[in-house]
Design a protein around this motif. Sequence first.
Motif, PDB file in Angstrom:
ATOM      1  N   TYR A 166      -6.430   1.453   3.966  1.00 53.18           N
ATOM      2  CA  TYR A 166      -4.995   2.269   3.514  1.00 53.18           C
ATOM      3  C   TYR A 166      -4.183   1.663   4.717  1.00 53.18           C
ATOM      4  N   PHE A 167      -2.858   1.675   4.438  1.00 55.76           N
ATOM      5  CA  PHE A 167      -1.671   1.070   5.112  1.00 55.76           C
ATOM      6  C   PHE A 167      -0.553   2.102   5.365  1.00 55.76           C
ATOM      7  N   HIS A 168      -0.005   1.884   6.664  1.00 56.37           N
ATOM      8  CA  HIS A 168       1.223   2.707   6.896  1.00 56.37           C
ATOM      9  C   HIS A 168       2.185   1.920   7.790  1.00 56.37           C
ATOM     10  N   ASP A 169       3.472   1.453   7.678  1.00 55.58           N
ATOM     11  CA  ASP A 169       4.639   0.770   8.313  1.00 55.58           C
ATOM     12  C   ASP A 169       5.291   1.957   9.215  1.00 55.58           C
ATOM     13  N   LYS A 170       5.110   1.675  10.611  1.00 57.95           N
ATOM     14  CA  LYS A 170       5.770   2.409  11.508  1.00 57.95           C
ATOM     15  C   LYS A 170       7.523   2.491  10.912  1.00 57.95           C
ATOM     16  N   ASP A 171       7.903   3.570  10.797  1.00 58.52           N
ATOM     17  CA  ASP A 171       9.297   4.003  10.282  1.00 58.52           C
ATOM     18  C   ASP A 171      10.628   3.443  10.915  1.00 58.52           C
ATOM     19  N   GLN A 172      10.225   3.277  12.283  1.00 54.72           N
ATOM     20  CA  GLN A 172      11.372   2.609  13.019  1.00 54.72           C
ATOM     21  C   GLN A 172      10.938   1.945  14.445  1.00 54.72           C
ATOM     22  N   PRO A 173      11.422   0.685  14.432  1.00 54.54           N
ATOM     23  CA  PRO A 173      10.948   0.258  15.861  1.00 54.54           C
ATOM     24  C   PRO A 173      11.577   0.940  17.085  1.00 54.54           C
ATOM     25  N   THR A 174      10.893   0.911  18.273  1.00 52.58           N
ATOM     26  CA  THR A 174      11.323   1.585  19.356  1.00 52.58           C
ATOM     27  C   THR A 174      11.768   0.673  20.426  1.00 52.58           C
ATOM     28  N   MET A 175      13.246   0.764  20.507  1.00 50.98           N
ATOM     29  CA  MET A 175      14.071  -0.045  21.853  1.00 50.98           C
ATOM     30  C   MET A 175      13.859  -1.375  21.424  1.00 50.98           C
ATOM     31  N   TRP A 176      13.255  -2.054  22.512  1.00 49.77           N
ATOM     32  CA  TRP A 176      13.198  -3.888  22.226  1.00 49.77           C
ATOM     33  C   TRP A 176      12.180  -4.256  21.038  1.00 49.77           C
ATOM     34  N   GLU A 177      11.628  -3.346  20.862  1.00 45.36           N
ATOM     35  CA  GLU A 177      10.378  -3.506  19.255  1.00 45.36           C
ATOM     36  C   GLU A 177      11.386  -4.090  18.323  1.00 45.36           C
ATOM     37  N   ASN A 178      12.932  -3.663  18.291  1.00 48.38           N
ATOM     38  CA  ASN A 178      13.584  -4.082  17.194  1.00 48.38           C
ATOM     39  C   ASN A 178      13.677  -5.464  17.250  1.00 48.38           C
ATOM     40  N   CYS A 179      13.500  -6.192  18.083  1.00 50.49           N
ATOM     41  CA  CYS A 179      13.621  -7.589  18.160  1.00 50.49           C
ATOM     42  C   CYS A 179      12.672  -8.384  17.349  1.00 50.49           C
ATOM     43  N   GLY A 198       9.302 -11.605   3.608  1.00 52.32           N
ATOM     44  CA  GLY A 198      10.285 -12.098   4.278  1.00 52.32           C
ATOM     45  C   GLY A 198      10.486 -11.182   5.660  1.00 52.32           C
ATOM     46  N   ASP A 199       9.667 -10.536   5.826  1.00 52.98           N
ATOM     47  CA  ASP A 199      10.258  -9.631   7.310  1.00 52.98           C
ATOM     48  C   ASP A 199       8.788  -9.141   7.965  1.00 52.98           C
ATOM     49  N   ALA A 200       8.901  -8.713   9.087  1.00 53.51           N
ATOM     50  CA  ALA A 200       7.850  -8.255   9.921  1.00 53.51           C
ATOM     51  C   ALA A 200       7.942  -6.804   9.925  1.00 53.51           C
ATOM     52  N   TYR A 201       6.591  -6.262  10.036  1.00 50.92           N
ATOM     53  CA  TYR A 201       6.459  -4.800  10.112  1.00 50.92           C
ATOM     54  C   TYR A 201       5.459  -4.530  11.291  1.00 50.92           C
ATOM     55  N   ASN A 202       5.530  -3.278  11.543  1.00 52.69           N
ATOM     56  CA  ASN A 202       4.523  -2.789  12.646  1.00 52.69           C
ATOM     57  C   ASN A 202       3.373  -1.863  11.574  1.00 52.69           C
ATOM     58  N   THR A 203       2.495  -2.681  11.134  1.00 56.11           N
ATOM     59  CA  THR A 203       1.580  -1.995  10.012  1.00 56.11           C
ATOM     60  C   THR A 203       0.389  -1.491  10.682  1.00 56.11           C
ATOM     61  N   PHE A 204      -0.038  -0.243  10.309  1.00 57.05           N
ATOM     62  CA  PHE A 204      -1.251   0.563  10.471  1.00 57.05           C
ATOM     63  C   PHE A 204      -2.276   0.240   9.600  1.00 57.05           C
ATOM     64  N   ILE A 205      -3.725  -0.098   9.739  1.00 54.80           N
ATOM     65  CA  ILE A 205      -4.542  -0.142   8.703  1.00 54.80           C
ATOM     66  C   ILE A 205      -5.594   0.606   8.997  1.00 54.80           C
ATOM     67  N   LEU A 206      -6.199   1.327   8.036  1.00 55.72           N
ATOM     68  CA  LEU A 206      -7.454   2.020   8.224  1.00 55.72           C
ATOM     69  C   LEU A 206      -8.384   1.524   7.333  1.00 55.72           C
ATOM     70  N   ALA A 207      -9.602   0.839   7.739  1.00 52.94           N
ATOM     71  CA  ALA A 207     -10.563   0.120   6.906  1.00 52.94           C
ATOM     72  C   ALA A 207     -11.869   0.895   6.970  1.00 52.94           C
ATOM     73  N   PHE A 208     -12.280   1.262   5.676  1.00 56.05           N
ATOM     74  CA  PHE A 208     -13.635   1.770   5.531  1.00 56.05           C
ATOM     75  C   PHE A 208     -14.928   0.807   5.088  1.00 56.05           C
ATOM     76  N   PRO A 209     -15.945   1.257   5.311  1.00 61.56           N
ATOM     77  CA  PRO A 209     -17.051   0.358   5.226  1.00 61.56           C
ATOM     78  C   PRO A 209     -17.309  -0.261   4.001  1.00 61.56           C
ATOM     79  N   TYR A 244      10.458  -6.668  14.584  1.00 63.92           N
ATOM     80  CA  TYR A 244      10.246  -6.243  13.364  1.00 63.92           C
ATOM     81  C   TYR A 244      11.104  -5.041  12.894  1.00 63.92           C
ATOM     82  N   ILE A 245      11.047  -4.755  11.756  1.00 64.82           N
ATOM     83  CA  ILE A 245      11.929  -3.597  11.069  1.00 64.82           C
ATOM     84  C   ILE A 245      10.928  -2.372  10.744  1.00 64.82           C
ATOM     85  N   GLY A 246      11.757  -1.414  10.135  1.00 69.01           N
ATOM     86  CA  GLY A 246      10.910  -0.259   9.983  1.00 69.01           C
ATOM     87  C   GLY A 246      10.797  -0.122   8.366  1.00 69.01           C
TER      88      GLY A 246
END
Length: 238
Positions: free
Chosen positions: A28-41, A12-23, A43-45
């Motif tokens: 493996y995944f990480h969601d950015k903990d807090q959007p920067t400035m207008w990025e808050n429009c 139900g929400d959008a995230y800035n998600t990092f993915i590290l993919a192996f062969p 996605y969420i942290g």
Amino acid sequence: MVGGSFIAYRNGDAYNTFILAFPDGSAYFHDKDQPTMWENCYYIGGNDDGVLNTPVGRLGVALCWEFIRTRTARRMIGKVDAVIGGSAWWTLPEKSLPGFPGRLHDVNLEIMRETPIRFAKLLGVPVIHAAHAGEFEGGMPLLPGFPFKSYYLGETMIVDGDGRVLEKMSREDGEGFVIADVNFRRVAPSESIPDGFWIPKLPLQLRFVWWYQNLHGRWYYRLKTRPYLRRKFSELKK
């Protein structure tokens, strides 16, 4: 291995998600903990610690302004063998804004250049930092009709745990990549994590924009982006 981030829709929400993919297909995944400035429009942290237990070691992930927050360094220190991530760090608009002198760009760029180096010194581990360097154009929150035409600062670099730059590319180098031999090992940090919220000393103007655009962005996301996303994905499921 290939890593990068994108705006992901989940539960139900959008995230800035990092993915590290192996062969072998593992990821493996990480969601950015807090959007920067207008990025808050848009996605969420997230709330994970950004530490990935991978076959090549324990890797910390930091995205853009996560690199300049003390809490990022604190949650990784002593827990990671290297840090990977990247930035889409923009600068001032082409059209001048009252109270934002041109020299502020130079300060912003200098902070960007020092960020991967300083982060490596704070943790005592290598930092692999990829950076956008292209141009963009958009609007300015709460300033209708103001054209925000600008560019990303670049500064892709690979830094060892002592803070030595092994390879780098600036924005002026254009598109491309850097490569270097990196020893994923910890050394004693050569700098202490500062007190407070930020690692560098951010100019007052940037802190003001961070404050008001965060407030506006969170309001915009709740009232517009989240209902739109949920409606669109509900339609797709039918």
